[in-house]
Motif scaffolding. Structure first.
Motif, PDB file in Angstrom:
ATOM      1  N   LEU A  78       1.777   2.806  -0.736  1.00 50.50           N
ATOM      2  CA  LEU A  78       1.636   4.202  -0.504  1.00 50.50           C
ATOM      3  C   LEU A  78       0.149   4.648  -0.594  1.00 50.50           C
ATOM      4  O   LEU A  78      -0.483   4.300  -1.832  1.00 50.50           O
ATOM      5  CB  LEU A  78       2.684   5.198  -1.373  1.00 50.50           C
ATOM      6  N   LEU A 137       8.502   2.409   4.526  1.00 50.29           N
ATOM      7  CA  LEU A 137       8.122   1.246   3.919  1.00 50.29           C
ATOM      8  C   LEU A 137       8.778  -0.033   4.049  1.00 50.29           C
ATOM      9  O   LEU A 137       8.613  -1.108   4.543  1.00 50.29           O
ATOM     10  CB  LEU A 137       7.650   1.432   2.452  1.00 50.29           C
ATOM     11  N   GLY A 144       1.076  -1.458   6.672  1.00 56.92           N
ATOM     12  CA  GLY A 144       2.085  -1.283   5.777  1.00 56.92           C
ATOM     13  C   GLY A 144       1.490  -0.298   4.693  1.00 56.92           C
ATOM     14  O   GLY A 144       2.272   0.088   3.625  1.00 56.92           O
ATOM     15  N   ILE A 203       1.466   3.175   3.740  1.00 56.79           N
ATOM     16  CA  ILE A 203       2.132   4.345   4.326  1.00 56.79           C
ATOM     17  C   ILE A 203       1.499   5.552   3.609  1.00 56.79           C
ATOM     18  O   ILE A 203       1.461   5.764   2.618  1.00 56.79           O
ATOM     19  CB  ILE A 203       3.710   4.251   4.045  1.00 56.79           C
ATOM     20  N   ILE A 234       3.279  -6.179  -1.958  1.00 63.04           N
ATOM     21  CA  ILE A 234       3.748  -4.815  -2.190  1.00 63.04           C
ATOM     22  C   ILE A 234       3.319  -4.256  -3.623  1.00 63.04           C
ATOM     23  O   ILE A 234       3.640  -5.099  -4.595  1.00 63.04           O
ATOM     24  CB  ILE A 234       5.381  -4.700  -1.630  1.00 63.04           C
ATOM     25  N   ALA A 286       1.583  -3.750   1.664  1.00 58.15           N
ATOM     26  CA  ALA A 286       2.534  -2.975   1.690  1.00 58.15           C
ATOM     27  C   ALA A 286       2.359  -1.873   0.607  1.00 58.15           C
ATOM     28  O   ALA A 286       2.537  -2.313  -0.728  1.00 58.15           O
ATOM     29  CB  ALA A 286       3.691  -3.669   1.790  1.00 58.15           C
ATOM     30  N   THR A 325       5.626   2.736  -6.731  1.00 56.92           N
ATOM     31  CA  THR A 325       5.818   2.061  -5.612  1.00 56.92           C
ATOM     32  C   THR A 325       7.043   0.956  -5.140  1.00 56.92           C
ATOM     33  O   THR A 325       7.596   1.319  -3.972  1.00 56.92           O
ATOM     34  CB  THR A 325       4.480   1.443  -4.867  1.00 56.92           C
TER      35      THR A 325
END
Length: 336
Positions: free
Chosen positions: A76, A145, A99, A101, A20, A74, A168
């Motif tokens: 954005l 998320l 993931g 998003i 992430i 994961a 994020t």
């Protein structure tokens, strides 16, 4: 030693890793010098090519995929061509991109490099244009998320938090991930450019020497200075270990009660250090997920980073390249 490397490289294959962080599209616009503009004393370029490369956390994802991991991305992205490009790049290497998003209120983070050259001149970067939103993540997007992260966590064997300062990784997501990894005994590592001190409870920390100096607020002139600072950071974050990359001076891994100085694995010509830290993090988390000792994970990451810096731009390292490099440096290691 050879059995350690063999077991680690074999064990890395198929490990389920969650990454992430700030997903970045590195865009390279290649132009041929045409003339000087009449409007201003600037070059006029004729566009000759455009390439999108995974950067930031996306480069960590890409490296885990090419090293044989099963990786979930994961983060954005916007609803734009850069997002489409990132999804295509990562999916091509087998990464799970569900993931990523989409948030139509913000652009995909991008760094566009304008490269100028001519028939008789060397191409070089003349300007970089960065694009990203400075607005906090909207609660609805954060919830989406979070839902994805919670859906994949039960299968995950390692977690990477790749924080490039673009927002994020919210406090809520950070708490979720760190608490889950500690409760389940899952290896975790953070690579944070500007705010590493916020990640209390993380398993391992990766910093370069300049980032570590900024984190502790003082100059680190010697190896002893770096070791002391790394131990301070480890204690402050209650982490298991801090891995400090030092360019041509190699790496230092500081654990509770142990210090490992790791020299550069290959002193061949360095072409580009872009993304080498991402390769380092990808290798470490896969090796830890495979059950390797932290010192061995760091040595493997040192070798992998040595491969990455001999490539131009942000790049990936394959498991075959890593195995061949290990065999070259440790001839007793059997290539598969």
């Amino acid at each position: 030693m050879q059995q350690e490397y063999h077991d680690a490289l074999s064990g890395m294959q198929g490990r389920d890793i969650l990454v992430i962080g700030d997903m970045v599209a590195d865009i390279y616009l290649d132009g041929r010098i045409s003339r000087i503009s009449r409007e201003a004393p600037v070059l006029v370029l004729e566009q000759a090519g455009e390439k999108v490369v995974a950067g930031g956390a996306a480069n960590v994802v890409n490296n885990i995929a090419t090293l044989g991991g099963a990786v979930h991305a994961a983060g954005l992205v916007g609803r734009d061509e850069s997002a489409d490009g990132l999804r295509a790049i990562l999916a091509k290497n087998g990464a799970d991109v569900r993931g990523l998003i989409s948030d139509e209120s913000r652009p995909t983070i991008s760094k566009t490099r304008i490269i100028a050259g001519g028939r008789a001149t060397v191409s070089q970067q003349i300007v970089r244009i960065d694009k990203e939103s400075k607005e906090p993540v909207h609660p609805v997007i954060e919830a989406e998320l979070r839902a994805y992260i919670e859906s994949v966590l039960p299968t995950v064997e390692g977690v990477v938090i790749s924080d490039y300062g673009s927002g994020t990784v919210t406090e809520g997501l950070q708490t979720l991930l760190i608490d889950y990894c500690r409760a389940k005994g899952i290896p975790s590592i953070v690579d944070s450019r500007y705010a590493v001190c916020r990640f209390s409870g993380i398993g391992y920390v990766k910093q370069n020497d300049a980032e570590l100096a900024a984190a502790v607020g003082r100059e680190l002139a010697t190896t002893e200075d770096i070791i002391r600072a790394a131990e301070e950071l480890r204690e402050e974050l209650h982490a298991k270990g801090v891995l400090v990359t030092r360019g041509e001076l190699g790496m230092v891994l500081v654990e509770n009660g142990a210090v490992h100085e790791i020299p550069v694995s290959d002193k061949s010509e360095v072409f580009d250090v872009s993304g080498a830290g991402d390769t380092c993090v990808a290798t470490v988390i896969l090796a830890l997920a495979a059950g390797a000792e932290p010192a061995l994970a760091a040595r493997l990451s040192n070798i992998a980073s040595g491969i990455a810096v001999r490539k131009l731009g942000t790049s990936t390292v394959s498991v075959r390249e890593l195995a061949e490099a290990v065999e070259k440096q440790h001839p007793e290691y059997p290539s598969k």
